[in-house]
Scaffold this motif. Structure first.
Motif, PDB file in Angstrom:
ATOM      1  N   GLY A  79       9.021  -6.108  -2.116  1.00 17.05           N
ATOM      2  CA  GLY A  79       8.897  -4.987  -1.189  1.00 17.05           C
ATOM      3  C   GLY A  79       8.843  -3.673  -1.928  1.00 17.05           C
ATOM      4  N   PRO A  80       8.330  -2.609  -1.274  1.00 17.69           N
ATOM      5  CA  PRO A  80       8.364  -1.274  -1.882  1.00 17.69           C
ATOM      6  C   PRO A  80       9.784  -0.740  -1.944  1.00 17.69           C
ATOM      7  N   ILE A  81       9.987   0.268  -2.753  1.00 22.00           N
ATOM      8  CA  ILE A  81      11.332   0.791  -2.981  1.00 22.00           C
ATOM      9  C   ILE A  81      11.931   1.337  -1.694  1.00 22.00           C
ATOM     10  N   ASP A  82      11.085   1.986  -0.853  1.00 24.12           N
ATOM     11  CA  ASP A  82      11.614   2.674   0.319  1.00 24.12           C
ATOM     12  C   ASP A  82      11.470   1.856   1.600  1.00 24.12           C
ATOM     13  N   ALA A  83      11.365   0.549   1.497  1.00 28.98           N
ATOM     14  CA  ALA A  83      11.229  -0.289   2.690  1.00 28.98           C
ATOM     15  C   ALA A  83      12.000  -1.584   2.488  1.00 28.98           C
ATOM     16  N   ASP A  84      12.229  -2.250   3.627  1.00 31.12           N
ATOM     17  CA  ASP A  84      12.919  -3.525   3.553  1.00 31.12           C
ATOM     18  C   ASP A  84      12.069  -4.536   2.798  1.00 31.12           C
ATOM     19  N   SER A  85      12.739  -5.406   2.085  1.00 31.54           N
ATOM     20  CA  SER A  85      12.030  -6.408   1.293  1.00 31.54           C
ATOM     21  C   SER A  85      11.742  -7.648   2.129  1.00 31.54           C
ATOM     22  N   SER A  86      10.740  -8.400   1.684  1.00 30.61           N
ATOM     23  CA  SER A  86      10.396  -9.685   2.302  1.00 30.61           C
ATOM     24  C   SER A  86      10.955 -10.803   1.440  1.00 30.61           C
ATOM     25  N   GLU A  87      11.207 -11.939   2.071  1.00 33.98           N
ATOM     26  CA  GLU A  87      11.745 -13.086   1.348  1.00 33.98           C
ATOM     27  C   GLU A  87      10.944 -14.332   1.702  1.00 33.98           C
ATOM     28  N   ALA A  88      10.813 -15.212   0.729  1.00 32.39           N
ATOM     29  CA  ALA A  88      10.218 -16.529   0.940  1.00 32.39           C
ATOM     30  C   ALA A  88      10.817 -17.461  -0.115  1.00 32.39           C
ATOM     31  N   TYR A  89      10.903 -18.721   0.213  1.00 40.30           N
ATOM     32  CA  TYR A  89      11.577 -19.638  -0.709  1.00 40.30           C
ATOM     33  C   TYR A  89      10.769 -20.914  -0.878  1.00 40.30           C
ATOM     34  N   VAL A  90      11.134 -21.644  -1.921  1.00 40.91           N
ATOM     35  CA  VAL A  90      10.601 -22.979  -2.164  1.00 40.91           C
ATOM     36  C   VAL A  90      11.780 -23.878  -2.491  1.00 40.91           C
ATOM     37  N   ILE A  91      11.745 -25.106  -2.026  1.00 43.91           N
ATOM     38  CA  ILE A  91      12.819 -26.085  -2.252  1.00 43.91           C
ATOM     39  C   ILE A  91      12.240 -27.243  -3.043  1.00 43.91           C
ATOM     40  N   LEU A  92      12.897 -27.564  -4.167  1.00 40.96           N
ATOM     41  CA  LEU A  92      12.445 -28.678  -4.996  1.00 40.96           C
ATOM     42  C   LEU A  92      12.957 -29.988  -4.411  1.00 40.96           C
ATOM     43  N   LYS A  93      12.133 -31.011  -4.470  1.00 42.69           N
ATOM     44  CA  LYS A  93      12.542 -32.328  -3.990  1.00 42.69           C
ATOM     45  C   LYS A  93      12.029 -33.385  -4.956  1.00 42.69           C
ATOM     46  N   TYR A  94      12.639 -34.570  -4.874  1.00 39.67           N
ATOM     47  CA  TYR A  94      12.201 -35.669  -5.721  1.00 39.67           C
ATOM     48  C   TYR A  94      10.793 -36.117  -5.304  1.00 39.67           C
ATOM     49  N   GLY A 154       0.797  -1.219   0.000  1.00 35.90           N
ATOM     50  CA  GLY A 154       0.000   0.000   0.000  1.00 35.90           C
ATOM     51  C   GLY A 154       0.829   1.267   0.000  1.00 35.90           C
ATOM     52  N   ARG A 155       2.132   1.148  -0.097  1.00 36.88           N
ATOM     53  CA  ARG A 155       2.982   2.338  -0.137  1.00 36.88           C
ATOM     54  C   ARG A 155       4.032   2.155  -1.215  1.00 36.88           C
ATOM     55  N   GLY A 156       3.962   2.952  -2.225  1.00 35.22           N
ATOM     56  CA  GLY A 156       4.961   2.905  -3.292  1.00 35.22           C
ATOM     57  C   GLY A 156       4.769   1.698  -4.197  1.00 35.22           C
ATOM     58  N   ILE A 157       5.682   1.577  -5.143  1.00 36.87           N
ATOM     59  CA  ILE A 157       5.654   0.492  -6.117  1.00 36.87           C
ATOM     60  C   ILE A 157       6.316  -0.741  -5.513  1.00 36.87           C
ATOM     61  N   THR A 158       5.634  -1.877  -5.610  1.00 40.06           N
ATOM     62  CA  THR A 158       6.167  -3.128  -5.080  1.00 40.06           C
ATOM     63  C   THR A 158       7.042  -3.801  -6.145  1.00 40.06           C
ATOM     64  N   ILE A 159       8.281  -4.067  -5.769  1.00 41.33           N
ATOM     65  CA  ILE A 159       9.221  -4.741  -6.655  1.00 41.33           C
ATOM     66  C   ILE A 159       9.278  -6.216  -6.276  1.00 41.33           C
ATOM     67  N   VAL A 160       9.080  -7.105  -7.251  1.00 44.66           N
ATOM     68  CA  VAL A 160       9.101  -8.547  -7.009  1.00 44.66           C
ATOM     69  C   VAL A 160      10.082  -9.176  -7.985  1.00 44.66           C
ATOM     70  N   PHE A 161      10.934 -10.065  -7.483  1.00 42.91           N
ATOM     71  CA  PHE A 161      11.851 -10.774  -8.373  1.00 42.91           C
ATOM     72  C   PHE A 161      12.276 -12.073  -7.702  1.00 42.91           C
ATOM     73  N   TRP A 162      12.757 -13.015  -8.547  1.00 44.67           N
ATOM     74  CA  TRP A 162      13.274 -14.296  -8.074  1.00 44.67           C
ATOM     75  C   TRP A 162      14.800 -14.217  -8.012  1.00 44.67           C
ATOM     76  N   ASN A 163      15.340 -14.710  -6.944  1.00 48.74           N
ATOM     77  CA  ASN A 163      16.795 -14.721  -6.761  1.00 48.74           C
ATOM     78  C   ASN A 163      17.275 -16.152  -6.954  1.00 48.74           C
ATOM     79  N   TYR A 164      17.637 -16.462  -8.234  1.00 50.27           N
ATOM     80  CA  TYR A 164      18.079 -17.828  -8.529  1.00 50.27           C
ATOM     81  C   TYR A 164      19.005 -17.802  -9.732  1.00 50.27           C
ATOM     82  N   SER A 165      19.284 -18.973 -10.256  1.00 48.94           N
ATOM     83  CA  SER A 165      20.288 -19.174 -11.304  1.00 48.94           C
ATOM     84  C   SER A 165      20.000 -18.339 -12.551  1.00 48.94           C
TER      85      SER A 165
END
Length: 548
Positions: free
Chosen positions: A309-324, A253-264
């Protein structure tokens, strides 16, 4: 005739003919508000194109409002102008405009109001504004653009008290071009603001005022974005399979939310772009995809992180782990279930059709219990119909006195009691029957086609047997039809009841040597209903073997 001509002339006028058509958006009434004594310029909604021809009428009148600017009420450049407006000007007006696409008309309600007692504004006519607390805000004097007022500074009031635009607080309030700038804004700056300017018309200066309710709210604190998915979870995926992961984020609700994946940065891993979606309840979500053309060994057990997260705030993180994938037991379970169901159904069918053979086999096996040791002297008491003289038919005597003993006693080691064979002369018949029945485990009743001369045993014999079988429930009854009986109406009620509850065993065919084998279907049914016989070796019993 003159009336018809007048209507015809009206219809030839494009504007007047439009007024006789159904009004466009006639269910919507637009309103125009003005303080009493001030000039009002009412606009015809919606804003027509430049080449539109607009004509104003007082509602219900077919005479267009004058275009003479010397009049108090006139129309000019598409506006309805009243200089100045008075309370008696309240009412409804109609604007009709035409262009190349046709003509439309709208109804406008003029509301001329007065200020509340002791105030410089009418509380119901305030313009609402809301600002966030910040370093500065700018408040504009609303709805005065149509008046073409020369650029100058308006007078400003807060809660009807003049604002000091010069002197000690001049750096706090700054007025320019009908705008008020407030520096170092706090919640205390909330209040009702009034701007005052003027309009010159025909040498007379008219005052124009606008009042606003300004609310200053605290600036929302920056908060981390809420990542709906992933949830720090594991995901099963086949090796080599394509995969698309979607990071779902609820905007802070504040500013533009930036979303991206941090991977290979591998070429087989493609990151998409943000997709913004607003739900019906007003919530805003951002979706961001990460696509694997094929999953490799190196992708397993690695954190694939989504950051948001928005540009002027700390970002949130969440992950998923692939398994057989977990082992799939669905196929084997279905097979086991199918085999089990087949086995159960087959067992039920086998039991239904081979129940007699199974029970007899079990009795003859080593697993069965020995012969019942209940102190009984006989395995069955035999009762059959006799005539009034105590005699029976030849076939009945042959079956009861010859065939039954040969098979059940000689070959199967059962002990039978038959009246006329096992009783001693001189004994009281009632006592003999009562004693023999009480010492028997079963009651075999042999039935034939009943004639008027035959009865089912002596009256006392039948009563004792039925009393023990039905009332005392001490005897199990075996009904044997020596020949097919189609009419049981002449039978005792007790026999009818027994037949209805447990059925009968019917003899078929002739009395031959083959029919005396205990392994025929008839004798198997009799042996099944009899108590377990003593186990004896084949050498001790005299079986007649047949192919049946």
């Amino acid at each position: 005739m003159l009336g018809q001509l007048f209507v015809l002339l009206l219809l030839k006028s494009p504007v007047l003919s439009c007024m006789f058509q159904p009004a466009h958006n006639s269910s919507s009434i637009y309103r125009c508000y003005i303080h009493e004594g001030e000039p009002v310029f009412c606009k015809c909604p919606p804003v027509p194109s430049v080449d539109s021809n607009i004509t104003w009428f007082r509602n219900g009148s077919q005479t267009a409002i004058s275009t003479d600017t010397q009049e108090k009420i006139f129309q000019e450049n598409g506006y309805l102008k009243i200089i100045p407006a008075r309370r008696d000007d309240n009412g409804f007006f109609t604007c009709v405009f035409q262009n190349a696409e046709g003509c439309q008309q709208h109804i406008i309600e003029l509301n001329v109001f007065q200020n509340d007692d002791g105030l410089c504004y009418n509380f119901k006519m305030l313009y609402p504004f809301e600002y966030f607390q910040s370093e500065s805000i700018t408040i504009q004097c609303p709805d005065i653009q149509a008046y073409n007022i020369a650029a100058k500074s308006a007078k400003w009031y807060k809660d009807c008290k003049p604002l000091n635009l010069a002197g000690g607080r001049s750096k706090y309030y700054i007025s320019s071009n009908n705008e008020l700038n407030i520096n170092n804004v706090t919640k205390e700056d909330s209040g009702n603001y009034t701007c005052e300017t003027s309009l010159m018309h025909r040498g007379t200066e008219y005052k124009i005022t606008r009042s606003m309710n300004c609310i200053i709210t605290a600036t929302p604190e920056a908060r981390k974005s809420n990542i709906i998915y992933p949830t720090n979870n594991y995901l099963s995926v086949e090796l080599g399979a394509p995969l698309t992961l979607t990071c779902k984020v609820e905007e802070s609700g504040r500013g533009i939310t930036i979303v991206f994946w941090n991977y290979s940065d591998d070429e087989r891993v493609i990151e998409g772009t943000n997709e913004n979606i607003v739900t019906a309840d007003g919530k805003r979500f951002v979706y961001h995809n990460l696509t694997f053309l094929s999953v490799k060994e190196e992708d397993y057990n690695q954190k694939i992180v989504c950051e948001a997260g928005p540009i002027d705030a700390d970002s949130s993180e969440a992950y998923v782990i692939l398994k057989y994938p977990d082992p799939n037991f669905q196929g084997p379970l279905i097979a086991i279930f199918a085999v089990g169901a087949f086995f159960i159904i087959t067992s039920l069918i086998v039991v239904k059709f081979f129940k007699v053979d199974i029970v007899l086999w079990y009795r003859s096996s080593l697993f069965s219990r020995p012969h019942l040791n209940d102190g009984k002297a006989y395995d069955s008491y035999i009762m059959y119909p006799k005539n009034a003289t105590g005699n029976s038919s030849y076939e009945m005597d042959l079956f009861v006195l010859k065939i039954l003993p040969d098979v059940l006693e000689t070959q199967c080691a059962y002990r039978l009691f038959i009246i006329g064979r096992d009783d001693l002369p001189g004994q009281a018949m009632a006592d003999v029957v009562d004693e023999a029945i009480s010492q028997s485990r079963r009651l075999i009743i042999v039935l034939g086609n009943v004639s008027n001369e035959s009865t089912l045993g002596e009256d006392f014999e039948q009563k004792i047997a039925m009393y023990d079988a039905l009332i005392r429930n001490k005897l199990k009854v075996i009904l044997i039809e020596l020949e097919k009986i189609t009419d049981y109406s002449c039978m005792p009620e007790s026999i009818k009841y027994i037949k209805q509850k447990q059925g009968v065993v019917r003899w078929k065919g002739e009395f031959t040597e083959a029919s005396l084998s205990p392994n025929t279907r008839f004798w198997k049914n009799i042996r099944y209903r009899m108590p377990p016989a003593p186990r004896q070796s084949d050498s001790e019993l005299h079986y007649i073997y047949t192919e049946d």
